[in-house]
Design an enzyme around this catalytic site. Structure first.
Site, PDB file in Angstrom:
ATOM      1  N   HIS A   1     -10.249  -3.887   4.656  1.00 39.75           N
ATOM      2  CA  HIS A   1     -10.075  -3.418   6.030  1.00 39.75           C
ATOM      3  C   HIS A   1     -10.935  -2.185   6.323  1.00 39.75           C
ATOM      4  O   HIS A   1     -10.949  -1.702   7.450  1.00 39.75           O
ATOM      5  CB  HIS A   1      -8.593  -3.089   6.271  1.00 39.75           C
ATOM      6  CG  HIS A   1      -8.133  -1.933   5.431  1.00 39.75           C
ATOM      7  ND1 HIS A   1      -7.847  -2.058   4.084  1.00 39.75           N
ATOM      8  CD2 HIS A   1      -7.959  -0.632   5.730  1.00 39.75           C
ATOM      9  CE1 HIS A   1      -7.505  -0.880   3.600  1.00 39.75           C
ATOM     10  NE2 HIS A   1      -7.563   0.008   4.580  1.00 39.75           N
ATOM     11  N   ASP A   2     -11.616  -1.656   5.310  1.00 43.93           N
ATOM     12  CA  ASP A   2     -12.456  -0.457   5.485  1.00 43.93           C
ATOM     13  C   ASP A   2     -13.940  -0.772   5.528  1.00 43.93           C
ATOM     14  O   ASP A   2     -14.760   0.154   5.543  1.00 43.93           O
ATOM     15  CB  ASP A   2     -12.228   0.513   4.311  1.00 43.93           C
ATOM     16  CG  ASP A   2     -10.874   1.188   4.367  1.00 43.93           C
ATOM     17  OD1 ASP A   2     -10.339   1.354   5.471  1.00 43.93           O
ATOM     18  OD2 ASP A   2     -10.357   1.544   3.298  1.00 43.93           O
TER      19      ASP A   2
ATOM     20  N   GLU B   1      -6.898   3.029  -5.579  1.00 43.71           N
ATOM     21  CA  GLU B   1      -8.172   3.117  -4.854  1.00 43.71           C
ATOM     22  C   GLU B   1      -8.877   4.394  -5.300  1.00 43.71           C
ATOM     23  O   GLU B   1      -8.412   5.500  -5.003  1.00 43.71           O
ATOM     24  CB  GLU B   1      -7.915   3.166  -3.346  1.00 43.71           C
ATOM     25  CG  GLU B   1      -9.206   3.226  -2.557  1.00 43.71           C
ATOM     26  CD  GLU B   1      -9.035   3.703  -1.117  1.00 43.71           C
ATOM     27  OE1 GLU B   1      -9.908   3.409  -0.298  1.00 43.71           O
ATOM     28  OE2 GLU B   1      -8.037   4.388  -0.817  1.00 43.71           O
TER      29      GLU B   1
ATOM     30  N   ASP C   1      -3.247   4.275  -2.365  1.00 45.78           N
ATOM     31  CA  ASP C   1      -4.321   4.752  -1.497  1.00 45.78           C
ATOM     32  C   ASP C   1      -4.930   6.042  -2.067  1.00 45.78           C
ATOM     33  O   ASP C   1      -4.193   6.950  -2.455  1.00 45.78           O
ATOM     34  CB  ASP C   1      -3.686   5.035  -0.124  1.00 45.78           C
ATOM     35  CG  ASP C   1      -4.705   5.364   0.935  1.00 45.78           C
ATOM     36  OD1 ASP C   1      -5.496   4.480   1.283  1.00 45.78           O
ATOM     37  OD2 ASP C   1      -4.699   6.510   1.436  1.00 45.78           O
TER      38      ASP C   1
ATOM     39  N   ASP D   1       0.864  -1.168   0.000  1.00 44.48           N
ATOM     40  CA  ASP D   1       0.000   0.000   0.000  1.00 44.48           C
ATOM     41  C   ASP D   1       0.903   1.221   0.000  1.00 44.48           C
ATOM     42  O   ASP D   1       1.856   1.292   0.784  1.00 44.48           O
ATOM     43  CB  ASP D   1      -0.813  -0.002   1.304  1.00 44.48           C
ATOM     44  CG  ASP D   1      -2.251   0.375   1.093  1.00 44.48           C
ATOM     45  OD1 ASP D   1      -2.482   1.380   0.417  1.00 44.48           O
ATOM     46  OD2 ASP D   1      -3.123  -0.325   1.636  1.00 44.48           O
TER      47      ASP D   1
END
Ligand code: NOJ
Length: 566
Positions: free
Chosen positions: A337-338, A263, A209, A109
């Site tokens: 994870h979000d 993302e 990200d 990431d």
């Protein structure tokens, strides 16, 4: 694998990153090797054989860098070092080689949009040290009046007044995550160097990200006050974004055979085509939030609304259909994870736990896109029964809950409990349930976030020994995806565009034709798919004895079937 010479999804060249199954690791919750309660890199190494057995090809690891962890690593203090609690650079190098020995690639990431306020660039910028003045977005003015009405993704204003510099700085997320000023060529050069540093180490790519919010318009115009995330129309796909993304590709990424996935915030397929595919800036693919926003009402985070199967089917199908015409490659994920746990959100984590967890896995692994599986979904991990503010850890959820208390819309935890239990990102971040032992086998110490009590029933140790487990089903489906090139490159045809519960589609490549039928409900659903032809074999099913008469399919609760067609 190499696609047959025929019409395929995204007619472009075959590539390893199109054929890969990606597994997301959130290191602090994966496996703790030293008993401090925090997962770490040696802990991931200990589980390398597990990852190999699962059959995945690529690991996406969320930020392992040095960070104060105001947003669990997405607030980076030093891009070239590893967080102490996770280990050190030798551990990282060892992990990379252990994974490569098993033919597993590793992508990291990379947070390009913001740093931590503890990064040395911000510390210098705040003091206006020579050369660092413009590393961030600073606006002078009335300390009681932010420069505009933009809000942070975590709620509250996107600007904080800094008493040292006597100016406002922009943070689209937490106040400890100041946004970098990409207009400044020095910032771009620094970030290109960081990306190159990791590529030279031999990693296999990046997940970028919130990459499409890096460009902000001059003058910081006010956003639509009725928008959900105020200001988004100005900073998502902002004015110079293609120069920044294309510049990163030309300057650094183009020299490496790597996987890049961005993302996308508030991104449309039309916008995605300008970042990836033959007419794009060089990214391989992006991922979007369309299907994970279906249960948000007008009131945003606090407003949980019902969703229909048709909505998720349309949201994901729209991306396939719109990207395939330009060769831009697609991604699919159901949880990260979000997000809350997928079986709790999209399935039934009680009566049909196995059936719905495997039905969701079937969709993920047969869909025309590179699939991203979040850690723990392969055993059907569930949401946590949050019962107090003290148990919560995530900056997003705690910020929103604090604001609710400050604004008097909540007086006690019970007033927010339902939304927190449904929505909090902490649901995804409880430790992996390796066994039914204390702390789920995750740590010998005190875990940094509570372990889900469901670990007694839902855990790797139990599922590894059984052929009828969610884990075994995922292994089988991953293998199926690797063996059937139609699942990677085949054209997608939606067969049930108006059925209220069944999502059936065909994947075809040359003479290969596969049919996937999913019953997205806790009741039997009937459907006539006889137009698709005849079944020759059953490739997967999460029940025993599936019927093969396509004219009268009766799919049991959350049943999933994958057939080969004549
Ligand atoms: C997206 C990440 O996935 C999320 O966890 C993080 O909070 C924000 N970006 C800010 O970096």
């Amino acid at each position: 694998m190499c696609p047959a010479d025929t019409e395929t999804i995204g007619n472009g060249e075959p590539a390893w990153w199109k054929e890969a199954v990606v597994y997301e690791i959130y290191p602090q919750s994966f496996n703790d090797s030293d008993g401090d309660g925090i997962g770490d890199i040696p802990g991931v190494i200990e589980k390398a054989d597990y990852l190999d057995e699962l059959g995945i090809d690529v690991i996406w690891m969320t930020p392992p860098y040095d960070s104060p962890h105001a947003d669990n690593g997405y607030d980076i203090r030093n891009y070239r070092s590893i967080l102490d609690a996770f280990g050190d650079m030798d551990d990282f190098d060892r992990l990379l080689s252990e994974l490569h020995d098993r033919d597993i690639r590793l992508i990291l990431d990379m947070v390009l949009n913001h740093t931590s306020d503890e990064h040395e660039w911000f510390r210098k910028s705040r003091r206006e040290e020579d050369g660092y003045e413009d590393y961030y977005h600073w606006v002078e003015g009335d300390p009681d009046q932010p420069p505009n009405n933009w809000t942070s993704g975590f709620g509250g204003p996107a600007w904080t007044y800094d008493d040292t510099r006597e100016a406002w700085y922009l943070h689209l997320f937490h106040e400890k995550q100041p946004d970098l000023n990409w207009r400044n060529p020095e910032v771009r050069r620094e970030m290109h160097d960081v990306v190159e540093f990791w590529l030279e180490k031999g990693i296999d790519g990046f997940r970028f990200d919130v990459f499409n919010v890096m460009s902000k318009p001059e003058g910081y115009p006010d956003g639509d006050p009725d928008g959900g995330w105020i200001g988004m129309e100005h900073f998502s796909d902002g004015p110079r974004i293609h120069e920044y993304v294309g510049g990163l590709y030309d300057d650094v990424l183009s020299a490496y055979d790597v996987m890049t996935v961005g993302e996308g915030m508030d991104i449309t397929p039309r916008a995605a085509k300008r970042y990836c595919g033959p007419s794009g800036d060089g990214l391989n693919m992006v991922y979007h939030y369309d299907h994970t926003m279906l249960d948000y009402g007008d009131g945003g985070w606090w407003d949980i609304v019902d969703w229909e199967v048709s909505e998720i089917r349309e949201a994901l199908t729209k991306w396939v259909q719109q990207l395939e015409v330009t060769d831009a490659w697609n991604t699919v994920y159901l949880g990260t994870h979000d997000t809350p746990r997928i079986v709790s959100r999209f399935g039934n984590d009680d009566r049909y736990h196995y059936e719905s967890a495997t039905m969701l896995g079937t969709l993920l692994l047969t869909f025309p896109a590179t699939p991203f599986c979040f850690q723990g979904d392969e055993i059907g991990m569930t949401n946590y029964p949050w019962s107090s503010r003290e148990e919560m850890r995530d900056a997003d959820a705690t910020n929103r809950v604090e604001l609710a208390f400050e604004e008097d819309s909540a007086e006690e935890f019970a007033d927010v409990a339902d939304v927190v239990r449904y929505r909090s990102r902490d649901n995804a971040r409880t430790p992996i349930q390796w066994s039914g032992d204390a702390a789920g086998g995750f740590t010998d110490g005190e875990p940094w976030i509570p372990v889900n009590p469901a670990s007694e029933e839902i855990n790797v140790a139990d599922q590894r020994d059984r052929t009828d487990s969610v884990l075994s089903y995922y292994q089988d489906l991953i293998e199926l995806r690797h063996n059937e090139e139609a699942l990677v490159y085949g054209v997608y045809d939606l067969l049930t565009d108006d059925h209220p519960r069944v999502w059936a589609f065909e994947r075809s490549l040359g003479d290969e034709r596969l049919l996937v039928a999913l019953n997205w409900a806790g009741r039997t659903s009937r459907v006539d798919l006889s137009d698709a032809g005849e079944v020759t074999s059953i490739l997967a099913c999460n029940y025993d004895d599936p019927g093969t008469d396509l004219g009268a399919l009766a799919l049991r609760p959350y049943e999933a079937r994958v057939f080969r067609l004549a």
